[in-house]
Design an enzyme around this catalytic site. Sequence first.
Site, PDB file in Angstrom:
ATOM      1  N   ARG A 181       2.661  -7.018  14.976  1.00 33.87           N
ATOM      2  CA  ARG A 181       1.217  -6.939  15.231  1.00 33.87           C
ATOM      3  C   ARG A 181       0.553  -8.301  15.015  1.00 33.87           C
ATOM      4  O   ARG A 181      -0.366  -8.677  15.737  1.00 33.87           O
ATOM      5  CB  ARG A 181       0.577  -5.872  14.334  1.00 33.87           C
ATOM      6  CG  ARG A 181       0.978  -4.457  14.749  1.00 33.87           C
ATOM      7  CD  ARG A 181       0.399  -3.412  13.827  1.00 33.87           C
ATOM      8  NE  ARG A 181      -1.027  -3.216  14.052  1.00 33.87           N
ATOM      9  CZ  ARG A 181      -1.787  -2.430  13.290  1.00 33.87           C
ATOM     10  NH1 ARG A 181      -1.257  -1.803  12.258  1.00 33.87           N
ATOM     11  NH2 ARG A 181      -3.072  -2.303  13.551  1.00 33.87           N
ATOM     12  N   ARG A 185       0.827  -1.217   0.000  1.00 35.65           N
ATOM     13  CA  ARG A 185       0.000   0.000   0.000  1.00 35.65           C
ATOM     14  C   ARG A 185       0.862   1.268   0.000  1.00 35.65           C
ATOM     15  O   ARG A 185       1.775   1.398   0.808  1.00 35.65           O
ATOM     16  CB  ARG A 185      -0.887   0.035   1.263  1.00 35.65           C
ATOM     17  CG  ARG A 185      -1.959  -1.018   1.283  1.00 35.65           C
ATOM     18  CD  ARG A 185      -3.069  -0.722   2.269  1.00 35.65           C
ATOM     19  NE  ARG A 185      -2.674  -0.730   3.670  1.00 35.65           N
ATOM     20  CZ  ARG A 185      -3.489  -1.083   4.665  1.00 35.65           C
ATOM     21  NH1 ARG A 185      -4.734  -1.440   4.409  1.00 35.65           N
ATOM     22  NH2 ARG A 185      -3.076  -1.057   5.916  1.00 35.65           N
TER      23      ARG A 185
END
Length: 243
Positions: free
Chosen positions: A201, A157
């Site tokens: 994460r 992204r």
Amino acid sequence: MSAAANLEDVPSMDLMTELLRRMKCESKPDKRLILVGPPGSGKGTQSPIIKDEYCLCHLATGDMLRAAVSAKTPLGIKAKETMEKGELVSDDLVVGIIDDALKKPSCQKGFILDGFPRTVVQAQKLDDMLDKRGVKVDKVLNFAIDDAILEEIITGRWIHPSSGRTYHTKFAPPKVAGVDDVTGEPLIQRKDDTAAVLKSRLEAFHKQTEPVIDYYNKKGIVANLPAEKPPQEVTAEVKKTLS
């Protein structure tokens, strides 16, 4: 200010819209949903669609904590003291804030919980609180996606900061690598969108939250969604699951 005075100040259009929404919602079945999935799995894209379709309130615990603190509710005051000491807000406090939120008219038909419960203990406390209200979680929507696919989606992204236009090196590349199609200005990658950040994460997600999915699996209320599919297809799957 009394509620009546408040209503007098609300534009007629807004009142009508809300009235029509409530009438439409009357016929909807109650639903209490939990959304689970790793960062970037599409929960944020789907939750507003589900919220509107089923007339639910969206409970994001982080936002609710901030709102309770700024509204100086008894629980908010308690949470503020805890946070000022640099401590984590207790599970009981968060469940209490959710309990408070469920009294609102917007939560009458049920709720979507996102980002909570993250641990089995939190799931049990949530169940106990709902139990006292005589209700239970209806469905846990598990946005299942392979780590490798997620990494490809997230690390590809790129954004054009001033317009918010987004690109993806594989799925929606700019005409010229690294620059915005419209302005020709350089694209940047969000700090969170790197492989290293994603890895930590994901590790936290697998360690903490996967046991939560097992906990609800034993109750037979988990629906696994193919989160790697395009958003429209995921929406269709959600509707199929909830119908």
